[in-house]
Enzyme design. Structure first.
Site, PDB file in Angstrom:
ATOM      1  N   CYS A  34      42.403  10.025 -19.869  1.00 13.18           N
ATOM      2  CA  CYS A  34      43.853  10.245 -19.765  1.00 13.18           C
ATOM      3  C   CYS A  34      44.255  11.527 -20.501  1.00 13.18           C
ATOM      4  CB  CYS A  34      44.549   9.004 -20.333  1.00 13.18           C
ATOM      5  SG  CYS A  34      46.206   9.254 -20.962  1.00 13.18           S
ATOM      6  N   CYS A  37      46.845  11.213 -23.287  1.00 14.22           N
ATOM      7  CA  CYS A  37      46.217  10.506 -24.416  1.00 14.22           C
ATOM      8  C   CYS A  37      45.434  11.481 -25.289  1.00 14.22           C
ATOM      9  CB  CYS A  37      45.256   9.427 -23.919  1.00 14.22           C
ATOM     10  SG  CYS A  37      46.032   8.144 -22.919  1.00 14.22           S
TER      11      CYS A  37
END
Length: 105
Positions: A34, A37
């Site tokens: 991600c 992230c």
């Protein structure tokens, strides 16, 4: 004076580290693939190194799907703050350090 590191949470240590914690606990639900992230990761690490009155934790949603489902984490990163074993605040997506810190206030 002890600098906290980011704790990696699994279903095995979730109750003891998060639910039973006397301090507020900030949990970053993330995954290695991600993008946002990856941007939030260093912010979380930095906060963990700076504050001593809360626990800073990460949960890898790929490895801990049960926990992600339990807290209805639909998109990541999702940051949830727990107080006295209950969810008190939640934010989704990348945010600057000030906003992450504000969740703990």
């Amino acid at each position: 004076y002890y600098i906290m590191a980011v704790l990696h949470i699994t279903k095995e240590n979730f109750i003891s580290e998060v639910i039973e914690s006397k301090q507020p606990v900030l949990v970053d639900f993330w995954a290695s693939w991600c993008g946002p992230c990856k941007m939030l990761g260093p912010v979380i690490e930095e906060i963990a190194g700076e504050i001593s009155d809360a626990k800073i934790c990460k949960i890898n949603v790929d490895e801990q799907q049960e926990l992600a489902m339990q807290f209805n984490v639909m998109s990541i990163p999702t940051v949830i703050v727990f107080r006295d074993g209950k969810e008190s605040k939640r934010a989704v997506g990348y945010m600057p350090k000030e906003e992450v810190l504000a969740l703990l206030k």
